[in-house]
Scaffold this active site. Structure first.
Site, PDB file in Angstrom:
ATOM      1  N   THR A  55      10.984 -10.809   9.960  1.00 51.67           N
ATOM      2  CA  THR A  55      10.997  -9.716   8.982  1.00 51.67           C
ATOM      3  C   THR A  55      11.514  -8.436   9.625  1.00 51.67           C
ATOM      4  OG1 THR A  55       9.236 -10.683   7.650  1.00 51.67           O
ATOM      5  CG2 THR A  55       9.492  -8.293   7.513  1.00 51.67           C
ATOM      6  N   ARG A  77      -7.583  -3.891   8.187  1.00 49.00           N
ATOM      7  CA  ARG A  77      -7.545  -2.686   9.027  1.00 49.00           C
ATOM      8  C   ARG A  77      -8.892  -1.975   8.951  1.00 49.00           C
ATOM      9  NH1 ARG A  77      -1.618  -0.542   7.323  1.00 49.00           N
ATOM     10  NH2 ARG A  77      -2.104  -1.740   5.454  1.00 49.00           N
ATOM     11  N   LYS A  90       9.185  -3.836  15.733  1.00 49.02           N
ATOM     12  CA  LYS A  90       9.506  -2.474  15.264  1.00 49.02           C
ATOM     13  C   LYS A  90      10.393  -1.747  16.271  1.00 49.02           C
ATOM     14  CE  LYS A  90       7.184  -1.983  11.331  1.00 49.02           C
ATOM     15  NZ  LYS A  90       7.750  -1.550  10.055  1.00 49.02           N
ATOM     16  N   THR A 140      -2.591   5.095   8.710  1.00 56.66           N
ATOM     17  CA  THR A 140      -2.681   5.746   7.396  1.00 56.66           C
ATOM     18  C   THR A 140      -3.583   4.916   6.481  1.00 56.66           C
ATOM     19  OG1 THR A 140      -0.501   6.689   7.709  1.00 56.66           O
ATOM     20  CG2 THR A 140      -1.305   6.586   5.448  1.00 56.66           C
ATOM     21  N   TYR A 148       4.813  -7.523  16.225  1.00 57.26           N
ATOM     22  CA  TYR A 148       4.918  -6.294  15.428  1.00 57.26           C
ATOM     23  C   TYR A 148       5.495  -5.151  16.264  1.00 57.26           C
ATOM     24  CZ  TYR A 148       3.298  -2.513  12.315  1.00 57.26           C
ATOM     25  OH  TYR A 148       3.224  -1.423  11.476  1.00 57.26           O
ATOM     26  N   PHE A 168       0.830  -1.207   0.000  1.00 58.80           N
ATOM     27  CA  PHE A 168       0.000   0.000   0.000  1.00 58.80           C
ATOM     28  C   PHE A 168       0.872   1.267   0.000  1.00 58.80           C
ATOM     29  CE2 PHE A 168      -2.149   2.752   3.405  1.00 58.80           C
ATOM     30  CZ  PHE A 168      -2.771   3.585   2.477  1.00 58.80           C
ATOM     31  N   ARG A 181      27.243  -1.339   3.812  1.00 59.27           N
ATOM     32  CA  ARG A 181      28.210  -1.746   2.787  1.00 59.27           C
ATOM     33  C   ARG A 181      28.293  -0.725   1.654  1.00 59.27           C
ATOM     34  NH1 ARG A 181      28.371  -4.530  -1.870  1.00 59.27           N
ATOM     35  NH2 ARG A 181      26.155  -5.019  -1.871  1.00 59.27           N
ATOM     36  N   LEU A 235      10.377  -0.450   4.059  1.00 62.31           N
ATOM     37  CA  LEU A 235       8.970  -0.533   4.458  1.00 62.31           C
ATOM     38  C   LEU A 235       8.478  -1.975   4.584  1.00 62.31           C
ATOM     39  CD1 LEU A 235       9.187   2.438   3.218  1.00 62.31           C
ATOM     40  CD2 LEU A 235       6.806   2.167   2.565  1.00 62.31           C
TER      41      LEU A 235
HETATM   42  P1  NAD Z   1       1.443  -3.446   3.379  1.00 62.03           P
HETATM   43  O1  NAD Z   1       1.159  -4.739   4.086  1.00 62.03           O
HETATM   44  O2  NAD Z   1       0.512  -2.993   2.318  1.00 62.03           O
HETATM   45  O3  NAD Z   1       2.895  -3.453   2.743  1.00 62.03           O
HETATM   46  C1  NAD Z   1       3.967  -4.205   3.247  1.00 62.03           C
HETATM   47  C2  NAD Z   1       4.753  -4.746   2.070  1.00 62.03           C
HETATM   48  O4  NAD Z   1       5.893  -5.461   2.559  1.00 62.03           O
HETATM   49  C3  NAD Z   1       3.952  -5.728   1.204  1.00 62.03           C
HETATM   50  O5  NAD Z   1       4.136  -5.425  -0.157  1.00 62.03           O
HETATM   51  C4  NAD Z   1       4.544  -7.078   1.574  1.00 62.03           C
HETATM   52  O6  NAD Z   1       4.399  -8.042   0.531  1.00 62.03           O
HETATM   53  C5  NAD Z   1       5.986  -6.708   1.874  1.00 62.03           C
HETATM   54  N1  NAD Z   1       6.685  -7.660   2.765  1.00 62.03           N
HETATM   55  C6  NAD Z   1       6.250  -8.137   3.950  1.00 62.03           C
HETATM   56  N2  NAD Z   1       7.154  -8.975   4.475  1.00 62.03           N
HETATM   57  C7  NAD Z   1       8.202  -9.029   3.606  1.00 62.03           C
HETATM   58  C8  NAD Z   1       9.438  -9.722   3.582  1.00 62.03           C
HETATM   59  N3  NAD Z   1       9.790 -10.558   4.575  1.00 62.03           N
HETATM   60  N4  NAD Z   1      10.258  -9.543   2.515  1.00 62.03           N
HETATM   61  C9  NAD Z   1       9.919  -8.714   1.494  1.00 62.03           C
HETATM   62  N5  NAD Z   1       8.751  -8.030   1.463  1.00 62.03           N
HETATM   63  C10 NAD Z   1       7.895  -8.185   2.506  1.00 62.03           C
HETATM   64  O7  NAD Z   1       1.556  -2.350   4.546  1.00 62.03           O
HETATM   65  P2  NAD Z   1       1.690  -0.767   4.462  1.00 62.03           P
HETATM   66  O8  NAD Z   1       0.496  -0.190   5.125  1.00 62.03           O
HETATM   67  O9  NAD Z   1       2.058  -0.335   3.103  1.00 62.03           O
HETATM   68  O10 NAD Z   1       2.918  -0.538   5.456  1.00 62.03           O
HETATM   69  C11 NAD Z   1       4.230  -0.320   4.966  1.00 62.03           C
HETATM   70  C12 NAD Z   1       5.160  -0.068   6.142  1.00 62.03           C
HETATM   71  O11 NAD Z   1       4.694   1.038   6.911  1.00 62.03           O
HETATM   72  C13 NAD Z   1       5.275  -1.254   7.107  1.00 62.03           C
HETATM   73  O12 NAD Z   1       6.616  -1.367   7.538  1.00 62.03           O
HETATM   74  C14 NAD Z   1       4.390  -0.849   8.255  1.00 62.03           C
HETATM   75  O13 NAD Z   1       4.816  -1.436   9.465  1.00 62.03           O
HETATM   76  C15 NAD Z   1       4.562   0.672   8.274  1.00 62.03           C
HETATM   77  N6  NAD Z   1       3.397   1.308   8.899  1.00 62.03           N
HETATM   78  C16 NAD Z   1       2.230   1.443   8.226  1.00 62.03           C
HETATM   79  C17 NAD Z   1       1.138   2.051   8.840  1.00 62.03           C
HETATM   80  C18 NAD Z   1      -0.164   2.268   8.133  1.00 62.03           C
HETATM   81  O14 NAD Z   1      -1.112   2.763   8.764  1.00 62.03           O
HETATM   82  N7  NAD Z   1      -0.308   1.965   6.873  1.00 62.03           N
HETATM   83  C19 NAD Z   1       1.240   2.485  10.177  1.00 62.03           C
HETATM   84  C20 NAD Z   1       2.441   2.288  10.834  1.00 62.03           C
HETATM   85  C21 NAD Z   1       3.528   1.716  10.197  1.00 62.03           C
HETATM   86  N1  UDP Z   2     -11.425  -2.244  14.328  1.00 63.27           N
HETATM   87  C1  UDP Z   2     -12.811  -2.353  14.314  1.00 63.27           C
HETATM   88  N2  UDP Z   2     -13.393  -3.045  13.296  1.00 63.27           N
HETATM   89  C2  UDP Z   2     -12.676  -3.618  12.295  1.00 63.27           C
HETATM   90  C3  UDP Z   2     -11.253  -3.495  12.311  1.00 63.27           C
HETATM   91  C4  UDP Z   2     -10.668  -2.803  13.345  1.00 63.27           C
HETATM   92  O1  UDP Z   2     -13.511  -1.842  15.194  1.00 63.27           O
HETATM   93  O2  UDP Z   2     -13.293  -4.228  11.407  1.00 63.27           O
HETATM   94  C5  UDP Z   2     -10.804  -1.459  15.421  1.00 63.27           C
HETATM   95  C6  UDP Z   2      -9.625  -2.125  16.116  1.00 63.27           C
HETATM   96  O3  UDP Z   2     -10.077  -2.932  17.186  1.00 63.27           O
HETATM   97  C7  UDP Z   2      -8.845  -0.916  16.592  1.00 63.27           C
HETATM   98  C8  UDP Z   2      -9.093   0.131  15.501  1.00 63.27           C
HETATM   99  O4  UDP Z   2     -10.270  -0.291  14.818  1.00 63.27           O
HETATM  100  O5  UDP Z   2      -9.373  -0.435  17.799  1.00 63.27           O
HETATM  101  C9  UDP Z   2      -7.945   0.266  14.505  1.00 63.27           C
HETATM  102  O6  UDP Z   2      -7.650  -1.030  14.032  1.00 63.27           O
HETATM  103  P1  UDP Z   2      -6.601  -1.303  12.866  1.00 63.27           P
HETATM  104  O7  UDP Z   2      -6.472  -2.785  12.743  1.00 63.27           O
HETATM  105  O8  UDP Z   2      -6.984  -0.529  11.668  1.00 63.27           O
HETATM  106  O9  UDP Z   2      -5.242  -0.645  13.371  1.00 63.27           O
HETATM  107  P2  UDP Z   2      -4.451  -0.615  14.778  1.00 63.27           P
HETATM  108  O10 UDP Z   2      -5.265  -1.272  15.849  1.00 63.27           O
HETATM  109  O11 UDP Z   2      -3.193  -1.351  14.498  1.00 63.27           O
HETATM  110  O12 UDP Z   2      -4.275   0.826  15.035  1.00 63.27           O
END
Ligand code: NAD
Ligand code: UDP
Length: 320
Positions: A90, A184, A147, A173, A143, A11, A104, A71
């Site tokens: 991961t 999510r 992180k 996001t 997770y 994403f 490197r 990412l």
């Molecule tokens: P996403 O799941 O859409 O993207 C993650 C990507 O990483 C995917 O394309 C997946 O195939 C790849 N991936 C996973 N494990 C892998 C591995 N072992 N080797 C190679 N590729 C691998 O999630 P996203 O929302 O795009 O999130 C991207 C990054 O941002 C993540 O590190 C996530 O922890 C961080 N992040 C996202 C949010 C959010 O709200 N979207 C919030 C906090 C942190």
């Molecule tokens: N949540 C919800 N219904 C859903 C999915 C999530 O009520 O179908 C709630 C979840 O319990 C949390 C909030 O929405 O309180 C955000 O969840 P998400 O999985 O998006 O992200 P995170 O908890 O990692 O912030």
């Protein structure tokens, strides 16, 4: 510049790649396609400045690059809890491998960390000095702790090996290209409302989150990567909503007849979350510009389009 984006088919990674390719960089997308898909980057596949490598970051790789945006990691609780040991690998082995590569080839290294490092916070809003309240043995720990260790590794490579790091803590996001089965909350509610199914609120819906639109987040990434500030920096939208308010907003926008069902709250679900973005504002001159109603409209339009056409390839909606 030649820039590596790990998790680039996901994403956020794919939106970042759009931005980097449009700016004229050479981009290498590295992904194991666990939650990513080719559709997200299809528009660049034939571009000579773009390379796609199917690779799992838990294995080392040798590449020549100037910058690394790291990412790769599933971000949805549903997906990161499916194989928690793999999520730890991961975050730990994967980040170690990418930091080793940065060391490197002397590349600048950007870590996508998360507001989850604050756990279920007892400081509100969360500022970067807050050290968090994470349950190290809970369902989210693979997770959250993963992180946290990724951040530790980044700072140890910075101090010990002089790797040039940038660390961002991303708050929830949302936007176009989230998977229909992402799990999510924003994508769940939109898909449920579009399908005429009840919206599933976990718990009583009084827990809060602060939702940032994808294009705002990517702007923050670019500013941090190209600044002199190492971080960590919170990037997120301080507009805070209860989950019930979000459900009502999506219902009213998509399908006012939809029911809202209450389901059990998962364990360790954080009660409140809102970023303090003072650092991002003062050091990066960044703040979000897309507010929830507008971002939801753009996201709903994208889901509607994809669910009609059954395709995953779309461009991020823009306001201009
Ligand atoms: P996403 O799941 O859409 O993207 C993650 C990507 O990483 C995917 O394309 C997946 O195939 C790849 N991936 C996973 N494990 C892998 C591995 N072992 N080797 C190679 N590729 C691998 O999630 P996203 O929302 O795009 O999130 C991207 C990054 O941002 C993540 O590190 C996530 O922890 C961080 N992040 C996202 C949010 C959010 O709200 N979207 C919030 C906090 C942190
Ligand atoms: N949540 C919800 N219904 C859903 C999915 C999530 O009520 O179908 C709630 C979840 O319990 C949390 C909030 O929405 O309180 C955000 O969840 P998400 O999985 O998006 O992200 P995170 O908890 O990692 O912030």
């Amino acid at each position: 510049m030649r820039i590596l984006v790990t998790g680039g088919a996901g994403f956020l990674g794919s939106h970042l790649i759009d931005r980097l390719m449009t700016a004229g960089h050479e981009v290498i997308c590295l992904d194991n396609f666990y939650t990513g898909n080719k559709g997200n980057i299809l528009q660049w596949i034939d571009n000579p400045k773009f390379d796609l490598i199917r690779h799992d970051i838990t294995e080392p790789i040798r590449l020549e690059v100037d910058q690394i945006y790291h990412l790769a990691c599933p971000a949805s609780p549903v997906h990161y809890q499916y194989n928690p040991v793999k999520t730890v690998k991961t975050n730990v082995m994967g980040t170690l491998n990418m930091l080793g590569l940065a060391k490197r080839v002397k590349a600048r290294f950007f870590l996508a960390s998360t507001s989850e490092v604050y756990g279920d916070p007892d400081v509100h809003p969360q500022h970067e000095e807050y050290r968090g309240n994470v349950n190290p043995i809970g369902l989210r720990a693979c997770y959250d702790e993963g992180k946290r260790l990724a951040e530790t590794l980044a700072f140890d490579y910075y101090r010990q090996n002089k790797v040039d790091i940038r660390v961002v803590r991303i708050f929830n996001t949302y936007g176009p290209r989230m998977l229909e089965n992402d799990g999510r909350v924003v994508s769940n509610f939109i898909v449920q409302a579009l399908q005429g199914k009840p919206l599933t609120v976990y718990g009583d819906g009084s827990q809060t989150r602060s939702f940032c639109y994808a294009s705002d987040l990517i702007e923050g990434f670019i500013r941090l990567m190209n600044s002199d500030y190492v971080g960590p920096v919170n990037i997120g939208n301080p507009g805070e909503y209860t989950i019930l308010q979000l459900a009502e907003a999506v219902r009213d926008m998509v399908n006012p007849g939809s029911e809202i069902n209450f389901e059990p709250l998962p364990s360790d679900d954080p009660r409140r979350r809102r970023p303090d973005i003072t650092k991002a504002k003062t050091l990066l001159n960044w703040e979000p510009t897309v507010q929830l109603q507008e971002g939801l409209q753009l996201t709903v339009a994208n889901f509607r389009d994809r669910m009609n056409k059954n395709t995953d390839s779309v461009i991020l909606g823009s306001r201009s």
